[in-house]
Design a protein around this motif. Structure first.
Motif, PDB file in Angstrom:
ATOM      1  N   ARG A  82       0.734  -1.359  -0.152  1.00 48.88           N
ATOM      2  CA  ARG A  82       0.037   0.053   0.058  1.00 48.88           C
ATOM      3  C   ARG A  82       1.022   1.194   0.140  1.00 48.88           C
ATOM      4  NH1 ARG A  82      -4.344   3.364   1.702  1.00 48.88           N
ATOM      5  NH2 ARG A  82      -3.193   4.727   3.420  1.00 48.88           N
ATOM      6  N   THR A  83       1.947   1.273   0.898  1.00 43.68           N
ATOM      7  CA  THR A  83       2.787   2.438   0.943  1.00 43.68           C
ATOM      8  C   THR A  83       3.546   2.608  -0.103  1.00 43.68           C
ATOM      9  OG1 THR A  83       3.055   1.704   3.258  1.00 43.68           O
ATOM     10  CG2 THR A  83       4.297   3.592   2.314  1.00 43.68           C
ATOM     11  N   TYR A  84       3.859   1.555  -1.056  1.00 49.56           N
ATOM     12  CA  TYR A  84       4.775   1.592  -2.296  1.00 49.56           C
ATOM     13  C   TYR A  84       3.569   2.048  -3.315  1.00 49.56           C
ATOM     14  CZ  TYR A  84       6.633   0.206  -6.641  1.00 49.56           C
ATOM     15  OH  TYR A  84       7.200   0.012  -8.002  1.00 49.56           O
ATOM     16  N   TRP A  85       2.422   1.901  -3.451  1.00 45.67           N
ATOM     17  CA  TRP A  85       1.761   2.398  -4.354  1.00 45.67           C
ATOM     18  C   TRP A  85       1.330   3.716  -4.385  1.00 45.67           C
ATOM     19  CZ3 TRP A  85       2.077  -0.547  -8.360  1.00 45.67           C
ATOM     20  CH2 TRP A  85       1.675  -2.158  -8.354  1.00 45.67           C
ATOM     21  N   LYS A  86       1.189   4.189  -2.850  1.00 46.31           N
ATOM     22  CA  LYS A  86       0.744   5.467  -2.710  1.00 46.31           C
ATOM     23  C   LYS A  86       2.018   6.327  -3.405  1.00 46.31           C
ATOM     24  CE  LYS A  86      -2.553   6.983  -0.332  1.00 46.31           C
ATOM     25  NZ  LYS A  86      -3.772   6.921  -0.859  1.00 46.31           N
ATOM     26  N   GLY A  87       3.133   5.897  -2.797  1.00 39.55           N
ATOM     27  CA  GLY A  87       4.405   6.656  -3.192  1.00 39.55           C
ATOM     28  C   GLY A  87       4.606   6.645  -4.680  1.00 39.55           C
ATOM     29  N   TRP A  88       4.403   5.767  -5.435  1.00 36.70           N
ATOM     30  CA  TRP A  88       4.361   5.363  -6.874  1.00 36.70           C
ATOM     31  C   TRP A  88       3.551   6.683  -7.532  1.00 36.70           C
ATOM     32  CZ3 TRP A  88       2.473   4.725 -11.534  1.00 36.70           C
ATOM     33  CH2 TRP A  88       3.246   4.269 -12.339  1.00 36.70           C
ATOM     34  N   MET A 178     -14.965  -0.228   0.180  1.00 34.81           N
ATOM     35  CA  MET A 178     -14.700   0.739   1.337  1.00 34.81           C
ATOM     36  C   MET A 178     -13.432   1.104   1.437  1.00 34.81           C
ATOM     37  SD  MET A 178     -16.964  -1.209   4.356  1.00 34.81           S
ATOM     38  CE  MET A 178     -16.584  -2.770   3.958  1.00 34.81           C
ATOM     39  N   ASP A 179     -12.565   0.203   0.840  1.00 30.66           N
ATOM     40  CA  ASP A 179     -11.068   0.912   0.892  1.00 30.66           C
ATOM     41  C   ASP A 179     -10.456   1.206  -0.459  1.00 30.66           C
ATOM     42  OD1 ASP A 179     -10.192  -1.160  -0.864  1.00 30.66           O
ATOM     43  OD2 ASP A 179     -10.288  -2.722   0.583  1.00 30.66           O
ATOM     44  N   GLY A 180     -11.619   1.630  -1.254  1.00 30.10           N
ATOM     45  CA  GLY A 180     -11.347   2.256  -2.616  1.00 30.10           C
ATOM     46  C   GLY A 180     -10.088   3.199  -2.387  1.00 30.10           C
ATOM     47  N   ASP A 181      -8.995   3.157  -3.400  1.00 32.41           N
ATOM     48  CA  ASP A 181      -7.814   3.891  -3.102  1.00 32.41           C
ATOM     49  C   ASP A 181      -7.544   4.274  -4.337  1.00 32.41           C
ATOM     50  OD1 ASP A 181      -5.641   4.834  -0.918  1.00 32.41           O
ATOM     51  OD2 ASP A 181      -4.891   4.292  -3.047  1.00 32.41           O
ATOM     52  N   PRO A 182      -7.317   5.596  -4.951  1.00 31.65           N
ATOM     53  CA  PRO A 182      -6.660   5.998  -6.244  1.00 31.65           C
ATOM     54  C   PRO A 182      -5.433   5.019  -6.420  1.00 31.65           C
ATOM     55  CG  PRO A 182      -7.342   7.892  -5.003  1.00 31.65           C
ATOM     56  CD  PRO A 182      -7.455   6.716  -4.122  1.00 31.65           C
ATOM     57  N   ALA A 183      -4.594   4.906  -5.470  1.00 34.10           N
ATOM     58  CA  ALA A 183      -3.006   4.331  -5.811  1.00 34.10           C
ATOM     59  C   ALA A 183      -3.503   3.005  -6.096  1.00 34.10           C
ATOM     60  CB  ALA A 183      -2.258   4.784  -4.846  1.00 34.10           C
ATOM     61  N   ALA A 193      -4.029  -5.494 -16.442  1.00 31.46           N
ATOM     62  CA  ALA A 193      -4.135  -5.417 -17.775  1.00 31.46           C
ATOM     63  C   ALA A 193      -2.962  -5.260 -18.370  1.00 31.46           C
ATOM     64  CB  ALA A 193      -4.837  -4.087 -17.734  1.00 31.46           C
ATOM     65  N   GLY A 194      -1.729  -5.251 -17.716  1.00 32.33           N
ATOM     66  CA  GLY A 194      -0.553  -5.375 -18.290  1.00 32.33           C
ATOM     67  C   GLY A 194       0.215  -3.981 -18.816  1.00 32.33           C
ATOM     68  N   LEU A 195      -0.653  -3.119 -18.011  1.00 33.68           N
ATOM     69  CA  LEU A 195      -0.108  -1.443 -18.354  1.00 33.68           C
ATOM     70  C   LEU A 195       1.117  -1.176 -17.314  1.00 33.68           C
ATOM     71  CD1 LEU A 195      -3.591   0.011 -18.968  1.00 33.68           C
ATOM     72  CD2 LEU A 195      -1.896  -0.383 -20.479  1.00 33.68           C
ATOM     73  N   GLN A 196       0.942  -1.735 -16.031  1.00 35.78           N
ATOM     74  CA  GLN A 196       1.722  -1.128 -15.093  1.00 35.78           C
ATOM     75  C   GLN A 196       3.288  -1.872 -15.107  1.00 35.78           C
ATOM     76  OE1 GLN A 196       0.970   1.180 -13.026  1.00 35.78           O
ATOM     77  NE2 GLN A 196       2.740   1.148 -11.557  1.00 35.78           N
TER      78      GLN A 196
END
Ligand SMILES: Cc1cc2nc3c(=O)[nH]c(=O)nc-3n(C[C@H](O)[C@H](O)[C@H](O)COP(=O)(O)OP(=O)(O)OC[C@H]3O[C@@H](n4cnc5c(N)ncnc54)[C@H](O)[C@@H]3O)c2cc1C
Length: 306
Positions: A82-88, A178-183, A193-196
């Motif tokens: 989670r922390t990684y995705w937020k920072g990315w 309930m935990d929906g998060d943009p990151a 999907a193969g984009l990341q």
């Protein structure tokens, strides 16, 4: 306490109850989705963590103290995702802007194309005829939460079997989880999907679903291959983060609390807080149990900050 009480106290209580499960039991059982009412090996703490009613540091400390670094490793690694995705995403806000454009284009395409609109409505309502997918769609609508593996299977079937626009699947999750998060959400959908990780996709298979749902589902007719989606432009460079304030000016302060962090206590420090403003922001677009959780979490934060 009801299962999803949106307060910091309830989140901490749930974390304490899960401490014995943060070690080897988590590493062994975390991929299995027993379904609603089943015996989960995962914490189901994500709604509280998303709003920082429970902090990543609190989770990691509890796991390490109870189990030591080796046995706690898998749980701590997942928390750090989670922390990684937020920072990315913070370093690459253009990926969020691009997601919004892609979502709006897909919405416009659905408005022009009745067959696409019908297929989207069936996927959202859980009436596609793919039993596992339909069950997860209904579970999402009714509870506002899905197991990680179910999210991976759902996103994969959405993109590669149903061939629906990935950004509208991400939008559905963002509105209903309930935990929906943009990151975490956008980047996980991009990953499936193969984009990341460019060119690397996630393919849901009937055998894998049967194994990790304890045989509850073995869906037929799933895509047998997952060709990565492609973007016209590469993601582009990271941006420098704005410098942190060196010192806090003296005098009374207004504390702005957003749904990104609903434990403002740790920001209050020694300063004179003259008032607290709670801002819901774009999260106002959430619906169902996600809306209820967010409203309750905001009220809890307001009461504590007051
Ligand atoms: C398509 C897709 C969409 C997703 N959307 C979201 C989202 O909007 N918000 C969200 O918080 N997570 C998202 N995830 C990640 C993950 O599914 C959830 O964080 C996890 O299922 C939450 O359940 P839990 O609290 O029982 O997790 P546990 O396994 O108990 O882990 C503890 C905490 O670590 C964090 N965490 C665990 N796994 C991940 C992960 N893979 N990525 C990021 N954080 C993780 C969460 O904060 C979680 O509460 C998504 C995954 C996929 C595949």
């Amino acid at each position: 306490m009801s299962d999803w009480t949106p307060t910091r106290a309830a989140g901490l209580e749930r974390m304490q109850a899960f401490v014995p499960g943060m070690g080897r039991a988590y590493a062994v059982g975390r991929n299995t989705d027993p379904g609603p009412g089943g015996a989960y090996a995962v914490s189901r703490l994500s709604p509280w963590v998303r709003r920082r009613l429970v902090g990543e540091d609190e989770l990691a400390r509890a796991a390490l103290e109870a189990h030591g670094p080796r046995a706690a490793e898998k749980f701590v690694q997942e928390v750090i995702w989670r922390t990684y995705w937020k920072g990315w995403l913070e370093l690459r806000p253009q990926v969020w802007d691009r997601y919004l454009v892609t979502r709006d284009q897909a919405r416009a395409a659905a408005a022009r194309d009745p067959a696409l609109a019908r297929d989207l409505a069936a996927a959202e309502a859980g009436t596609t005829g793919i039993d596992a997918f339909d069950a997860w769609a209904r579970e999402l609508a009714e509870t506002g939460w899905l197991h990680n593996h179910a999210r991976m299977w759902f996103a994969s079937i959405w993109v590669f079997t149903l061939r629906l626009p990935w950004a509208l699947g991400a939008d559905l999750f963002l509105r209903r989880l309930m935990d929906g998060d943009p990151a975490s959400n956008t980047l996980s959908w991009r990953w499936v999907a193969g984009l990341q990780t460019v060119g690397k996709t996630y393919l849901a298979t009937a055998d894998n679903i049967a194994r990790y749902t304890d045989g509850r589902f073995r869906p037929q007719g799933l895509a047998r291959s997952a060709e990565p989606l492609v973007e016209a432009e590469p993601v582009g460079p990271t941006r420098p983060l704005p410098p942190a304030a060196r010192e806090t000016p003296a005098g009374p302060h207004l504390l702005l609390v957003t749904p990104e962090d609903l434990t403002p206590e740790h920001l209050i420090g020694p300063w004179e807080i003259a008032g607290v403003a709670l801002v819901a922001g774009p999260d106002a677009a959430t619906e169902g149990p996600a809306r209820t959780f967010l409203d309750g979490a905001l009220a809890d934060a307001g009461a504590r900050a007051g």
